[in-house]
Design an enzyme around this catalytic site. Structure first.
Site, PDB file in Angstrom:
ATOM      1  N   CYS A   1      32.297  38.747  19.673  1.00 36.26           N
ATOM      2  CA  CYS A   1      32.466  37.842  18.678  1.00 36.26           C
ATOM      3  C   CYS A   1      33.819  37.482  18.561  1.00 36.26           C
ATOM      4  CB  CYS A   1      31.832  37.897  17.402  1.00 36.26           C
ATOM      5  SG  CYS A   1      32.415  39.509  16.524  1.00 36.26           S
TER       6      CYS A   1
ATOM      7  N   GLY B   1      31.580  33.671  21.479  1.00 34.44           N
ATOM      8  CA  GLY B   1      30.351  34.076  21.197  1.00 34.44           C
ATOM      9  C   GLY B   1      29.728  32.495  21.062  1.00 34.44           C
TER      10      GLY B   1
ATOM     11  N   ASN C   1      34.063  41.853  14.716  1.00 31.83           N
ATOM     12  CA  ASN C   1      34.086  41.927  16.203  1.00 31.83           C
ATOM     13  C   ASN C   1      34.276  43.222  16.627  1.00 31.83           C
ATOM     14  OD1 ASN C   1      34.559  41.262  18.807  1.00 31.83           O
ATOM     15  ND2 ASN C   1      36.446  40.927  18.704  1.00 31.83           N
TER      16      ASN C   1
ATOM     17  N   CYS D   1      41.360  46.551  25.188  1.00 32.61           N
ATOM     18  CA  CYS D   1      40.369  46.286  26.267  1.00 32.61           C
ATOM     19  C   CYS D   1      41.171  45.554  27.438  1.00 32.61           C
ATOM     20  CB  CYS D   1      39.354  45.480  25.823  1.00 32.61           C
ATOM     21  SG  CYS D   1      38.229  44.975  27.005  1.00 32.61           S
TER      22      CYS D   1
ATOM     23  N   TYR E   1      38.977  38.317  31.753  1.00 30.48           N
ATOM     24  CA  TYR E   1      37.934  37.258  31.457  1.00 30.48           C
ATOM     25  C   TYR E   1      37.841  36.932  29.711  1.00 30.48           C
ATOM     26  CZ  TYR E   1      33.242  35.569  31.146  1.00 30.48           C
ATOM     27  OH  TYR E   1      32.327  34.861  31.027  1.00 30.48           O
TER      28      TYR E   1
ATOM     29  N   SER F   1      36.448  30.852  34.966  1.00 33.22           N
ATOM     30  CA  SER F   1      37.436  32.319  34.705  1.00 33.22           C
ATOM     31  C   SER F   1      37.997  32.572  35.717  1.00 33.22           C
ATOM     32  CB  SER F   1      36.231  33.147  34.197  1.00 33.22           C
ATOM     33  OG  SER F   1      35.079  33.432  35.170  1.00 33.22           O
TER      34      SER F   1
ATOM     35  N   ASP G   1      36.984  35.254  42.079  1.00 32.98           N
ATOM     36  CA  ASP G   1      36.288  35.410  40.888  1.00 32.98           C
ATOM     37  C   ASP G   1      36.832  36.663  39.997  1.00 32.98           C
ATOM     38  OD1 ASP G   1      34.309  34.825  38.907  1.00 32.98           O
ATOM     39  OD2 ASP G   1      32.731  35.226  39.971  1.00 32.98           O
ATOM     40  N   ASP G   2      36.259  36.607  38.913  1.00 27.51           N
ATOM     41  CA  ASP G   2      36.928  37.622  37.873  1.00 27.51           C
ATOM     42  C   ASP G   2      35.949  39.048  38.057  1.00 27.51           C
ATOM     43  OD1 ASP G   2      34.958  37.741  35.252  1.00 27.51           O
ATOM     44  OD2 ASP G   2      34.895  35.552  36.130  1.00 27.51           O
TER      45      ASP G   2
ATOM     46  N   CYS H   1      30.157  49.290  28.913  1.00 31.37           N
ATOM     47  CA  CYS H   1      31.180  49.449  27.770  1.00 31.37           C
ATOM     48  C   CYS H   1      30.459  49.628  26.356  1.00 31.37           C
ATOM     49  CB  CYS H   1      32.022  48.145  27.660  1.00 31.37           C
ATOM     50  SG  CYS H   1      33.030  47.991  26.235  1.00 31.37           S
TER      51      CYS H   1
ATOM     52  N   CYS I   1      42.089  50.492  27.880  1.00 27.81           N
ATOM     53  CA  CYS I   1      40.992  50.999  28.308  1.00 27.81           C
ATOM     54  C   CYS I   1      40.447  50.439  29.628  1.00 27.81           C
ATOM     55  CB  CYS I   1      39.931  50.619  27.072  1.00 27.81           C
ATOM     56  SG  CYS I   1      38.261  51.480  27.377  1.00 27.81           S
TER      57      CYS I   1
ATOM     58  N   CYS J   1      35.350  50.980  31.870  1.00 33.18           N
ATOM     59  CA  CYS J   1      34.005  50.307  32.752  1.00 33.18           C
ATOM     60  C   CYS J   1      34.428  50.537  34.227  1.00 33.18           C
ATOM     61  CB  CYS J   1      34.033  48.947  32.268  1.00 33.18           C
ATOM     62  SG  CYS J   1      35.493  47.798  32.559  1.00 33.18           S
TER      63      CYS J   1
END
Length: 478
Positions: A13, A40, A114, A248, A254, A295, A357-358, A394, A446, A449
């Site tokens: 969000c 969101g 969030n 993050c 993205y 993106s 692409d991302d 994640c 971080c 992922c």
């Protein structure tokens, strides 16, 4: 046509808050949420207060759909908070929309969140055993109950007392009858910034929303910091000891809008550099560079700049289709694969294409795009991804797949290339990615992922496959 958004990771969000004796705070929040719509698309809400009463308008859908007929209104309103949601805990239901408003012994409080709490299940179970009644299936409700139950005196102390029990990722906007409060978790997983125009204060997930409402960027909220805004101005509290930062990295890959600046790093500049590093690492040659819009576009222009190969539009995205049809289940994703993207035959026919692409999550959408380009006459398709392979879920505020659904968890890069049907495939390396955020300490990010190095300990129940609907699942199990 292909729905390129259905196979992307989703941010939970975006939050926005404003304190002003001069501005129409509901309208300003509406504009701020418009700027944060990318964070969101399931639901939106705005809560306001005039110092005595609080009111909230919430609904399912995009910002303009929820507030199509009217905004919340009361005379002399001067504080507002807003929220746009994509669910990571709890179903996409009206009951789970935010901001939440509760009455308790200390008065009224409204909260928007969030992030994702890694110990919410344990806390909620304890509170339920003590008699607390929950009205939603979202982890956000844990916050308001902890605040309401705190025995501390001032609301600031109640909030800090509650935060001491919470683990995971969270950025909060909180409204009382006379204060606007912003909170960022000790690791700084999610972004939150402060803006100002005259005597008006603004809090936002991203700086792009400050630009839209005409506020000047002041600074980012620091990890472990709580800011309190009232008629006396802004006060800052460090509610947690300094911890290793873990912002993050996917905000830069993205999630965030390219025109935002987060923790001093331009998102656009980071993505442009990702494209440049991709060109160096891959060494791919071709006739044209194209992107998967939108993106992948900034990284594609960086690739073109570095390689000297012309960038052009080879794929067109239909921007007139709303996103409310996108639902966070694999079944619904699979039914929406023919919607938003089409190839320009005159551009790609007979060409050797470098497509940027991302990310690749499950691989199904990438495979459909490659097939579509081949059907349009592309001779070769060399795919570049501006992130490393995503092999791990994640748990800090992103709606991700369980690990067995992540293609990089079960396949090598060569196997992924074969699965999607590209002639070649290159993922940006983690070391290459670190070069792309020079304004940041790359070790304060971080990358879990990509490498499973989770910065906050995870509870066993939080990593269960059904985690997103954990509170609904518990009801079924009883």
């Amino acid at each position: 046509m292909i729905d390129i958004d259905a196979n992307k990771w989703k941010e939970e969000c975006g939050v926005f808050g404003i304190y002003s004796r001069e501005e129409d705070v509901a309208m300003m929040t509406y504009l701020g949420l418009y700027a944060l719509q990318h964070r969101g698309q399931e639901s939106a809400g705005i809560a306001i207060t005039d110092g005595a009463w609080m009111d909230v308008t919430r609904g399912m859908g995009l910002v303009n759909e929820v507030f199509r007929h009217q905004l919340p209104h009361m005379d002399n309103q001067y504080i507002a908070i807003g929220h746009v949601r994509y669910s990571t805990t709890g179903s996409s239901l009206l009951a789970n929309t935010q901001p939440l408003i509760v009455n308790y012994s200390g008065g009224k409080i409204s909260l928007a969140h969030n992030g994702n709490l890694t110990n919410a299940t344990a806390i909620r179970k304890r509170l339920e055993e003590e008699g607390t009644i929950f009205q939603t299936s979202i982890d956000t409700e844990v916050f308001v109950n902890l605040i309401a139950r705190s025995r501390k005196a001032a609301v600031e102390e109640k909030i800090i007392d509650s935060l001491g029990q919470i683990e995971g990722a969270y950025c909060l906007t909180i409204m009382t009858e006379d204060k606007l409060i912003g909170v960022r978790d000790p690791q700084g997983f999610r972004p939150l910034c402060i803006g100002k125009m005259g005597d008006t204060w603004v809090i936002s997930s991203e700086s792009c929303a400050l630009d839209v409402v005409g506020a000047e960027f002041v600074r980012d909220v620091e990890p472990g910091e709580m800011i309190v805004i009232d008629d006396n101005g802004l006060r800052s509290y460090q509610f947690a000891e300094k911890q290793k930062r873990a912002s993050c990295i996917f905000e830069y890959i993205y999630f965030a809008r390219p025109d935002s600046v987060i923790d001093g790093q331009s998102v656009h500049d980071a993505r442009f550099m990702m494209g440049r590093v991709l060109a160096r690492e891959s060494g791919f040659k071709g006739d044209i560079v194209i992107s998967v819009p939108d993106s992948g576009t900034t990284a594609a222009t960086g690739f073109a700049y570095e390689s000297g190969i012309q960038f052009t539009e080879g794929l067109i995205k239909n921007r007139y289709i709303g996103r409310t049809f996108i639902q966070p289940t694999q079944q619904k994703r699979d039914t929406a694969v023919r919607l938003k993207l089409n190839a320009i035959r005159s551009v790609v026919e007979g060409k050797s294409i470098i497509m940027v692409d991302d990310s690749i999550v499950r691989g199904t959408t990438s495979g459909k795009i490659v097939k579509m380009l081949r059907n349009a006459g592309a001779k070769e398709i060399h795919m570049c991804i501006s992130s490393p392979p995503i092999g791990y879920p994640c748990y800090y505020g992103i709606d991700t797949s369980i690990r067995k659904e992540l293609i990089a968890a079960t396949k090598s890069v060569e196997e992924i290339r074969e699965f999607i049907g590209a002639d070649s495939l290159h993922f940006l390396s983690i070391e290459g990615l670190k070069q792309c955020v020079p304004k940041l300490n790359c070790d304060d990010m971080c990358y879990a992922c990509f490498n499973s190095s989770y910065p906050v300990d995870l509870k066993q129940e939080h990593t269960a496959d059904s985690d997103k609907y954990v509170f609904e699942q518990r009801k079924k199990d009883k």
